[in-house]
Write a protein that holds these residues in place. Structure first.
Motif, short mmCIF file in Angstrom:
data_model
loop_
_atom_site.label_atom_id
_atom_site.label_comp_id
_atom_site.label_asym_id
_atom_site.label_seq_id
_atom_site.Cartn_x
_atom_site.Cartn_y
_atom_site.Cartn_z
N LEU A 1 0.82 -1.21 0.00
CA LEU A 1 0.00 0.00 0.00
C LEU A 1 0.86 1.26 0.00
CD1 LEU A 1 -2.95 0.88 0.02
CD2 LEU A 1 -2.87 0.86 2.50
N THR A 2 1.95 1.24 0.75
CA THR A 2 2.84 2.39 0.76
C THR A 2 3.50 2.59 -0.60
OG1 THR A 2 3.29 2.03 3.10
CG2 THR A 2 4.82 3.44 1.93
N ILE A 3 3.91 1.50 -1.23
CA ILE A 3 4.51 1.62 -2.56
C ILE A 3 3.51 2.23 -3.54
CG2 ILE A 3 5.32 0.30 -4.55
CD1 ILE A 3 6.74 -1.57 -2.59
N LEU A 4 2.29 1.74 -3.54
CA LEU A 4 1.28 2.25 -4.47
C LEU A 4 0.94 3.71 -4.21
CD1 LEU A 4 -1.14 -0.81 -4.67
CD2 LEU A 4 0.45 -0.01 -6.42
N LEU A 5 0.68 4.04 -2.95
CA LEU A 5 0.33 5.43 -2.63
C LEU A 5 1.50 6.39 -2.85
CD1 LEU A 5 -1.89 5.07 0.56
CD2 LEU A 5 -2.60 5.60 -1.76
N ALA A 6 2.71 5.95 -2.56
CA ALA A 6 3.87 6.81 -2.77
C ALA A 6 4.12 7.04 -4.25
CB ALA A 6 5.11 6.19 -2.12
N ILE A 57 3.90 11.72 3.02
CA ILE A 57 2.47 11.79 3.35
C ILE A 57 1.83 10.42 3.17
CG2 ILE A 57 0.26 12.83 2.71
CD1 ILE A 57 1.89 15.33 1.86
N ALA A 58 2.18 9.76 2.07
CA ALA A 58 1.64 8.42 1.82
C ALA A 58 2.06 7.45 2.91
CB ALA A 58 2.10 7.93 0.45
N ALA A 59 3.32 7.48 3.30
CA ALA A 59 3.80 6.59 4.36
C ALA A 59 3.12 6.90 5.69
CB ALA A 59 5.32 6.70 4.48
N PHE A 60 2.92 8.19 5.97
CA PHE A 60 2.24 8.59 7.20
C PHE A 60 0.81 8.06 7.23
CE2 PHE A 60 -0.43 11.55 9.58
CZ PHE A 60 0.22 11.57 10.80
N VAL A 61 0.10 8.20 6.11
CA VAL A 61 -1.29 7.74 6.04
C VAL A 61 -1.37 6.23 6.21
CG1 VAL A 61 -3.25 7.51 4.47
CG2 VAL A 61 -2.10 9.70 4.70
N VAL A 62 -0.47 5.50 5.58
CA VAL A 62 -0.47 4.05 5.73
C VAL A 62 -0.12 3.66 7.16
CG1 VAL A 62 0.64 1.90 5.01
CG2 VAL A 62 -0.01 3.60 3.30
N GLY A 63 0.83 4.35 7.76
CA GLY A 63 1.16 4.08 9.16
C GLY A 63 0.00 4.37 10.09
N ALA A 101 14.10 6.31 2.12
CA ALA A 101 13.57 5.26 3.00
C ALA A 101 13.54 5.73 4.45
CB ALA A 101 14.41 4.00 2.86
N LEU A 102 14.56 6.46 4.88
CA LEU A 102 14.56 6.99 6.25
C LEU A 102 13.39 7.95 6.47
CD1 LEU A 102 18.30 7.68 7.11
CD2 LEU A 102 16.78 6.02 8.16
N VAL A 103 13.18 8.84 5.51
CA VAL A 103 12.07 9.80 5.62
C VAL A 103 10.74 9.06 5.70
CG1 VAL A 103 10.85 11.67 4.44
CG2 VAL A 103 13.34 11.65 4.48
N ALA A 104 10.55 8.09 4.82
CA ALA A 104 9.28 7.34 4.81
C ALA A 104 9.13 6.50 6.07
CB ALA A 104 9.22 6.45 3.57
N SER A 164 6.00 -0.65 11.65
CA SER A 164 5.53 0.40 10.77
C SER A 164 6.71 1.13 10.13
CB SER A 164 4.66 1.37 11.55
OG SER A 164 4.10 2.33 10.70
N PHE A 165 7.74 1.41 10.93
CA PHE A 165 8.95 2.03 10.39
C PHE A 165 9.58 1.13 9.33
CE2 PHE A 165 13.55 2.42 10.29
CZ PHE A 165 13.72 3.78 10.07
N LEU A 166 9.68 -0.15 9.63
CA LEU A 166 10.31 -1.08 8.70
C LEU A 166 9.50 -1.21 7.41
CD1 LEU A 166 12.77 -2.89 8.50
CD2 LEU A 166 11.39 -4.75 9.42
N ALA A 167 8.18 -1.19 7.50
CA ALA A 167 7.34 -1.25 6.29
C ALA A 167 7.54 0.00 5.43
CB ALA A 167 5.87 -1.40 6.67
N GLY A 168 7.54 1.16 6.06
CA GLY A 168 7.76 2.40 5.30
C GLY A 168 9.16 2.46 4.71
N PHE A 169 10.14 2.04 5.50
CA PHE A 169 11.54 2.04 5.04
C PHE A 169 11.72 1.11 3.85
CE2 PHE A 169 15.92 0.69 5.00
CZ PHE A 169 16.62 1.87 5.25
N THR A 170 11.23 -0.12 3.98
CA THR A 170 11.37 -1.10 2.91
C THR A 170 10.65 -0.65 1.65
OG1 THR A 170 11.48 -2.85 4.58
CG2 THR A 170 11.00 -3.53 2.32
#
Length: 117
Positions: free
Chosen positions: A9-14, A28-34, A97-100, A44-50
């Motif tokens: 979901l993060t990949i698609l929204l980003a 923003i996309a990573a924040f919304v998914v988190g 990846a760190l930012v996300a 959640s950090f690892l999902a956004g980072f990956t």
């Protein structure tokens, strides 16, 4: 299972956010998914980072391969890492990846904290 869902979901929204928003729109996309996919903060950090590491690396490679890595090699020389376009792509993917990851973790923390008056 939530980790895989959050990652995809993060990949698609980003990717969609990158089409319409400035470069930081993926945060923003990573924040919304988190916020929407309830996980612990670390996962959640690892999902956004990956998610963003993979997305940014693939997009950087796609853009750079269009001109045989000439521009990326020159930018890498300017940054002092030699004529290594792959290392430049990895460094930029790591920063994104760190930012996300921190954005997704912030969304997770926002969801987990109860609001009291």
């Amino acid at each position: 299972m939530k980790f895989i869902i959050a990652t995809i979901l993060t990949i698609l929204l980003a990717f969609i956010a990158g089409l319409y928003l400035p470069w930081w729109g993926f945060a923003i996309a990573a924040f919304v998914v988190g916020l929407l996919v309830h996980q612990r903060a670390g996962r959640s950090f690892l999902a956004g980072f990956t998610s963003l590491f993979l997305l940014w690396l693939v997009l950087a490679w796609w853009q750079s391969s269009a001109n045989d890595n000439i521009l990326a090699g020159k930018i890498a020389q300017l940054l002092g890492i030699g004529n290594n376009a792959v290392l430049l792509m990895i460094i930029t993917a790591f920063i994104a990846a760190l930012v996300a990851g921190f954005a997704a973790m912030s969304g997770s923390f926002l969801r987990s904290k109860p609001v009291t008056k």
